[in-house]
Structure formats: C-alpha cells, structure tokens
Scaffold this active site. Structure first.
Site, short mmCIF file in Angstrom:
data_model
loop_
_atom_site.label_atom_id
_atom_site.label_comp_id
_atom_site.label_asym_id
_atom_site.label_seq_id
_atom_site.Cartn_x
_atom_site.Cartn_y
_atom_site.Cartn_z
CD1 TRP A 1 -2.64 1.62 0.53
CD2 TRP A 1 -2.03 1.78 2.68
NE1 TRP A 1 -3.37 2.63 1.11
CE2 TRP A 1 -3.02 2.74 2.42
CE3 TRP A 1 -1.49 1.68 3.96
CZ2 TRP A 1 -3.48 3.61 3.40
CZ3 TRP A 1 -1.95 2.54 4.94
CH2 TRP A 1 -2.93 3.50 4.66
CG ASP B 1 -1.85 -2.61 7.90
OD1 ASP B 1 -2.91 -2.55 8.56
OD2 ASP B 1 -1.59 -1.85 6.95
CE LYS C 1 -10.20 -0.16 2.68
NZ LYS C 1 -9.27 0.65 3.25
C1 LMR Z 1 -6.85 1.84 -0.63
O1 LMR Z 1 -5.73 1.31 -0.63
O2 LMR Z 1 -7.49 2.09 -1.66
C2 LMR Z 1 -7.49 2.17 0.67
O3 LMR Z 1 -6.75 1.64 1.72
C3 LMR Z 1 -7.75 3.62 0.81
C4 LMR Z 1 -6.54 4.41 1.16
O4 LMR Z 1 -6.55 5.08 2.20
O5 LMR Z 1 -5.57 4.39 0.40
#
Ligand code: LMR
Length: 390
Positions: free
Chosen positions: A126, A206, A241
C-alpha cells in the site's frame, strides 16, 4: 515563508476519486480506491451499523472527551475477533486510532521510540506504508512480496530476515494483501512465525481487511500464528472496510507482550504520540462498532453482511479467472487471490488508455478493486483489457 514550500503531487490514489467523479461517461468503471461495492455499484452503510447508529442517537447522552486512547470498550470488544477467543488478554492492550492509517502511524512511531531503526517491508505495498515510514524518519528495507508466478515469495522474506535482527521491525499484511491480493498460505505463516521469533525482529502486522478474504477466523491465521511464536508484536487494525466505516476513520493499535511493564509503557507512548498528533480519535464510528460487538444479534447481522461481501467478491474473482488469459495478462491467479485487490501487469500507457479510451479507472500500479466489477461491467472490462493490450 510559505513560498519556500516545494510543490507536492496530489496523492495518486485519492486523486482518482476526483478524476472518476469528473468523467461524464455513463459506462465508466471505478476500480480505484479500495471501497467495497455491491452488485449495483453502491457502498451502503452496513445494516448492523445503521442499527447501532440509531441506538447511539437514542442513548448517547454526552459527547464529552474520552482521552487519547478513545473508546476502550471498542478496543477491547475487538480483541477476541482479532486475536482469537482463547487469547491471553493479559498479553495485549490497545487504543483507538483514526483509521488504519492512524494505527500504522502509531505502531511505527511507538516502534521508533522503542529503538527500531529499520522497517523491513515487502513490495509492492500500500503506497501509504512507505510514506508513513519516510515520515517517521526510519529506514525502509524492501523485499519482493510476490514471485513471478504470482504467489507469495517466502524465499525473499527468508533472505531479508537473514540480514535482520533486533532493532528491525517487519511489516506484514495480515490478509488480503494490498495491492496484490497475494497472501501467505497458512503453511507459509507456519514457517514465517518461528523465523520472526528466531531473528528477534519486531513483527508489525497490518490487518486492514479481516473478513474480506476467507472469513474472520481464517484471515487472522497469520497474525495468530505469529503471536503464538514471538514474545512481542505490534498490530495495526482497521474497521474502515470490514464495518464499511471508511470516512468515519475507525482503527485500533495493539501492542502484544508478556511483559506487563512494557505493555503499560507501549500504551503510554501511544497515548502521548496520539495527543501530539490528533489528541483524540473521532468517536462515532468506533462507538457504533462497539454497540455491534456488544450485541449478539447485531454481531450476527454484521458477520452475515461480511459473508455477502466476500461471496460477491469471490464470484467476481471466479468470473475474471475464467477468462484465463487476456492478451499478455494472466487472469487465472485472480481466482485464488484474496480481498478487494489484485494487480494486473499493465504498463503506464495501458492504464492510461483504459482510462482515456474506456473510462476505466485503476491505480497506477495496475491494482484493480475487484468490488468495482459487476455482472454488468465485467465483460466490457475484459474487452477493454484485451483492446489496450493487443
Ligand atoms: C486503498 O488502498 O485504496 C485504501 O486503503 C484507501 C486508502 O486510504 O488508500
């Protein structure tokens, strides 16, 4: 003074929300930011949350401050779901955080105060993970998360761990890996857990999508395997989520250790970091989650809603996987990946062409939000994919 500021690019992922909204084409498809969507493309409030919110409206008689740790009833009510019904409650304590992001930030800041200097992390990840590590001034030590065959790369983790030890934290996605959807299997977790213990690193898990992969219990397998093997760990949790509370920002930070003094100090440090950053987390969403978890009927309703979401995403994945291969893009692996995301091996030009020529919005990494696909738009999506990769 302010003219000295350097320009900053807009957050690429969040920027997609605006781009998508501004697109007038009715057939546009939003596969960008990670929110769940129903078969009709909506992101409704959970029925269990609506019921809890109605109770809150009726019963809440004060909005006075709670303190930097937020709603501890919420924090504790989550513990059996996250750590398991039989988990030794004396080993864990936690505090509320503003969303998963706040929880990750707290975990890394606390790790830094404890002496951690490097965060070992699989990539891709991420994008905000790396941003948070950079913001805290720690060193990021990357390793490849995924093999060329699209499975989780245990050997790469093993290799990086051989170079790591005390003073390093290892960040792992508990389930529904963002952005790849490629999770460690239970057998791999069984290898990873003792490896983390042997290296003396601090695991930082996480868990932002519990329940969206294989189910609440199965999705916690890795976390629980690690916690059974290591003396201490940090956990960043998100309800954004799995309770659909996105903008209400509901998360929690947990520390796990057998040392009661260390646990107290971890929480005291978390509280002082929170106080200087956001003082106190927003209450509403966490209070609603607490009401759901305190009520057996609402808990059952919430779990049933989560089942529905998971089943729908599994159907979408099965339909995508049935395409087997679209041009150079292997689709079969999408069928065995988990959660909201998978990552397609597309070039920047192909991703741009999908957006400009076909109104299909996805992250620049090639990540797609599986829940953005419905019976009505899967075939047009596959056709567009075929067209841009031809
Ligand atoms: C995502 O990865 O789309 C979500 O976790 C929203 C975000 O905060 O990036």
């Amino acid at each position: 003074m302010l003219e000295a500021l350097s320009p900053q690019p807009a957050d690429a992922l969040l920027g997609l929300i605006k781009l998508y909204n501004a697109d007038p084409r009715p057939e546009k498809i939003d596969l960008g930011v990670g929110v769940y969507r129903t078969a009709s493309g909506a992101t409704p409030v959970f029925r269990a949350i609506k019921a809890a919110e109605a109770r809150l409206l009726e019963q809440q008689d004060s909005k006075s401050y709670l303190g930097p740790e937020g709603d501890m009833g919420f924090v504790r009510a989550l513990i059996p779901h996250v750590f398991g019904a039989g988990f030794d409650a004396s080993r864990v304590d936690g505090m509320q955080a503003p969303g998963g992001t706040g929880a990750v930030r707290l975990a890394i800041e606390v790790a830094k105060r404890a002496g951690v200097r490097r965060i070992v992390m699989g990539t891709p990840s991420w994008p905000n993970h790396a941003q948070i590590v950079v913001a805290t001034g720690l060193e990021l030590v990357p390793f490849g998360h995924m093999t060329a065959e699209g499975t989780a790369d245990l050997a790469a983790l093993e290799a990086v761990l051989a170079t790591a030890g005390p003073g390093d934290a290892v960040m792992l996605h508990g389930c529904c890996h963002n952005p790849t959807g490629v999770d460690y299997t239970p057998a791999q977790w069984d290898v990873i857990a003792p490896m983390l213990a042997a290296r003396g690193v601090l695991p930082l898990i996480d868990l932002a999508y519990q329940g969206l992969g294989e189910g609440m219990e199965a999705d916690a397998y890795g976390l629980r395997a690690v916690l059974a093997a290591v003396p201490e760990a940090l956990v960043a949790y998100s309800c954004d989520k799995n309770f659909g509370l996105y903008r209400d920002r509901v998360g929690a930070f947990y520390a796990v250790t057998g040392d009661a003094g260390a646990l107290t100090r971890a929480m005291a440090n978390g509280a002082s970091i929170a106080r200087a950053a956001w003082s106190m987390p927003p209450d509403h969403g966490a209070a609603a989650v607490r009401l759901v978890l305190e009520d057996a009927d609402l808990t059952a309703l919430w779990l049933a809603e989560l089942d529905e979401m998971r089943d729908r995403m599994r159907e979408v994945r099965d339909r995508l996987a049935a395409a087997q291969q679209v041009g150079p893009v292997p689709m079969a692996p999408l069928g065995i990946q988990n959660g909201l995301f998978s990552m397609l091996p597309l070039t920047g030009e192909q991703i741009l062409a999908l957006r400009e020529a076909h109104g299909i919005y996805m992250a620049g990494s090639g990540r797609i939000n599986i829940a953005g696909l419905t019976a009505g738009n899967i075939e047009p999506f596959i056709a567009a994919l075929r067209a841009v990769t031809a």
